[in-house]
Design a protein around this motif. Structure first.
Motif, short mmCIF file in Angstrom:
data_model
loop_
_atom_site.label_atom_id
_atom_site.label_comp_id
_atom_site.label_asym_id
_atom_site.label_seq_id
_atom_site.Cartn_x
_atom_site.Cartn_y
_atom_site.Cartn_z
N TYR A 98 5.93 23.81 -3.07
CA TYR A 98 4.59 24.30 -2.69
C TYR A 98 3.96 23.34 -1.67
O TYR A 98 3.41 23.78 -0.64
CB TYR A 98 3.70 24.41 -3.93
N LEU A 99 4.06 22.05 -1.94
CA LEU A 99 3.47 21.05 -1.03
C LEU A 99 4.21 21.02 0.30
O LEU A 99 3.59 20.92 1.36
CB LEU A 99 3.52 19.67 -1.69
N ALA A 100 5.52 21.12 0.24
CA ALA A 100 6.33 21.05 1.46
C ALA A 100 6.09 22.26 2.36
O ALA A 100 6.28 22.17 3.59
CB ALA A 100 7.80 20.95 1.11
N GLU A 121 0.82 -1.21 0.00
CA GLU A 121 0.00 0.00 0.00
C GLU A 121 0.86 1.27 0.00
O GLU A 121 0.43 2.32 -0.48
CB GLU A 121 -0.91 0.00 1.22
N TYR A 122 2.06 1.15 0.50
CA TYR A 122 2.96 2.29 0.68
C TYR A 122 3.79 2.56 -0.57
O TYR A 122 4.20 3.69 -0.83
CB TYR A 122 3.88 1.96 1.84
N LYS A 123 4.01 1.52 -1.37
CA LYS A 123 4.97 1.58 -2.48
C LYS A 123 4.65 2.68 -3.48
O LYS A 123 5.50 3.54 -3.76
CB LYS A 123 5.03 0.22 -3.17
N ASP A 124 3.46 2.66 -4.06
CA ASP A 124 3.13 3.61 -5.13
C ASP A 124 3.15 5.06 -4.67
O ASP A 124 3.70 5.93 -5.36
CB ASP A 124 1.78 3.25 -5.75
N PRO A 125 2.55 5.39 -3.50
CA PRO A 125 2.62 6.78 -3.04
C PRO A 125 4.05 7.28 -2.82
O PRO A 125 4.37 8.43 -3.15
CB PRO A 125 1.84 6.75 -1.72
N VAL A 126 4.92 6.41 -2.29
CA VAL A 126 6.30 6.82 -2.06
C VAL A 126 7.02 7.06 -3.39
O VAL A 126 7.70 8.08 -3.57
CB VAL A 126 7.06 5.75 -1.24
N LEU A 127 6.86 6.14 -4.33
CA LEU A 127 7.52 6.29 -5.63
C LEU A 127 6.99 7.52 -6.37
O LEU A 127 7.73 8.19 -7.09
CB LEU A 127 7.31 5.04 -6.46
N GLY A 128 5.70 7.83 -6.17
CA GLY A 128 5.13 9.03 -6.77
C GLY A 128 5.78 10.29 -6.23
O GLY A 128 6.04 11.25 -6.98
N LEU A 129 6.07 10.32 -4.93
CA LEU A 129 6.73 11.49 -4.34
C LEU A 129 8.17 11.63 -4.83
O LEU A 129 8.66 12.75 -5.02
CB LEU A 129 6.70 11.39 -2.81
N THR A 143 2.74 14.09 5.49
CA THR A 143 3.56 15.27 5.75
C THR A 143 4.99 14.87 6.11
O THR A 143 5.97 15.46 5.63
CB THR A 143 2.95 16.11 6.88
N GLY A 144 5.12 13.85 6.96
CA GLY A 144 6.44 13.36 7.34
C GLY A 144 7.20 12.80 6.15
O GLY A 144 8.41 13.01 6.01
N LEU A 145 6.48 12.11 5.27
CA LEU A 145 7.12 11.53 4.10
C LEU A 145 7.59 12.61 3.13
O LEU A 145 8.68 12.51 2.55
CB LEU A 145 6.12 10.60 3.39
N ILE A 146 6.80 13.65 2.97
CA ILE A 146 7.20 14.77 2.11
C ILE A 146 8.48 15.41 2.65
O ILE A 146 9.38 15.79 1.89
CB ILE A 146 6.06 15.81 2.02
N ARG A 147 8.58 15.51 3.97
CA ARG A 147 9.77 16.11 4.56
C ARG A 147 11.01 15.25 4.34
O ARG A 147 12.13 15.77 4.24
CB ARG A 147 9.54 16.32 6.06
N VAL A 148 10.83 13.93 4.27
CA VAL A 148 11.96 13.03 4.03
C VAL A 148 12.67 13.39 2.73
O VAL A 148 13.90 13.43 2.67
CB VAL A 148 11.48 11.56 3.99
N PHE A 149 11.87 13.68 1.68
CA PHE A 149 12.45 14.00 0.38
C PHE A 149 12.62 15.49 0.15
O PHE A 149 12.82 15.94 -0.99
CB PHE A 149 11.59 13.38 -0.73
N ASN A 150 12.53 16.26 1.24
CA ASN A 150 12.71 17.71 1.13
C ASN A 150 13.94 18.18 1.89
O ASN A 150 14.10 19.36 2.15
CB ASN A 150 11.46 18.44 1.66
N LYS A 151 14.82 17.25 2.23
CA LYS A 151 16.05 17.62 2.91
C LYS A 151 16.96 18.38 1.95
O LYS A 151 16.90 18.21 0.73
CB LYS A 151 16.75 16.35 3.43
#
Length: 269
Positions: free
Chosen positions: A92-94, A30-38, A137-145
């Motif tokens: 914008y999302l971050a 369930e997590y795979k596609d949303p993460v790869l999309g980000l 939100t936490g996941l978005i921050r992971v890729f916003n470092k």
């Protein structure tokens, strides 16, 4: 960034993303596609920012002395980048204020990109409403470092493949025996034996498109095989795939490696 630094970053990003999942109710599948999309969204933002400077410098001055004309979608095509609408940009999302509908905003970002680039229609995940807003939100921050914001496209390709591999090892398709993912080392061996130079490369079970990506790497490493020094003018790749979701992974994989989707086909049989 050297190889060791890339390896460390891949491991850190995966650890951060996987820790968030472990504290949620989501399975790896369930997590795979949303993460790869980000990852794709972050890549698109980086490519956009890198290309924007070049595009702005290439636009001629206004002969009447006014401001230069506005940037256009077509200006970015030659740079392998997408001109992203403001609300589809990762920044914008971050930077959305707390309390905003983050899940709906990410879904909207994916829709805006698909509207602008029809070749991606139906490919990008748009089920972020199924995720807990705090988790997203936490996941978005992971890729916003900071270290991620400046990564070039080839490193993002590596990160995407690394995440595919890790998901295949954690139950997101692993039970089917590597249904969507074959280790890059094995695919690289096959490509090196084939030695593609020009024409058509067909993968009858393309999965997530690893054969196509390794073909592009092979051609980049053997520049003398390129016609007009362009991979996409030298080779066309076609894949057949049984499952629709795997075909989406392949098309995202091509996009994140800068391989235009209009040159490729992942057909379902």
């Amino acid at each position: 960034m050297n190889q060791q630094q890339i390896n460390q970053l891949e491991t850190q990003l995966w650890a951060s993303a996987n820790e968030l999942r472990a504290n949620s109710k989501l399975t790896a599948a369930e997590y795979k596609d949303p993460v790869l999309g980000l990852i794709l969204l972050r890549y698109a933002q980086n490519r956009y920012e890198q290309a924007k400077k070049i595009v702005e410098a290439s636009i001629p001055d206004n002969p009447r002395g006014g401001e230069k004309r506005a940037l256009r979608k077509e200006d970015f095509q030659g740079s392998g980048a997408m001109m992203l609408p403001e609300k589809a940009q990762y920044d914008y999302l971050a930077n959305l204020p707390e309390g905003e509908d983050i899940c709906g905003s990410v879904n909207q970002a994916m829709k805006l990109i698909e509207d602008e680039y029809p070749e991606l229609a139906g490919v990008l995940p748009r089920n972020y409403q199924e995720m807990d807003p705090k988790l997203l939100t936490g996941l978005i921050r992971v890729f916003n470092k900071d270290e991620v914001k400046t990564l070039p496209g080839d490193v993002f390709g590596r990160i995407y493949e690394f995440f595919l591999m890790k998901f295949s090892m954690t139950g997101a398709g692993a039970q089917e025996g590597g249904e969507f993912f074959t280790p890059p080392s094995l695919v690289e061996l096959i490509v090196n034996l084939i030695e593609p130079g020009k024409g058509i490369v067909h993968d009858p079970a393309c999965g997530s498109g690893g054969m196509f990506v390794q073909t592009s790497h092979f051609l980049e490493d053997h520049q003398e095989k390129l016609v007009g020094n362009s991979i996409n003018k030298t080779v066309s790749v076609y894949g057949t795939e049984l499952k629709a979701n795997n075909a989406k992974l392949a098309k995202m994989n091509l996009a994140i490696h800068g391989l235009p989707l209009c040159q490729h086909s992942c057909r379902l049989f």
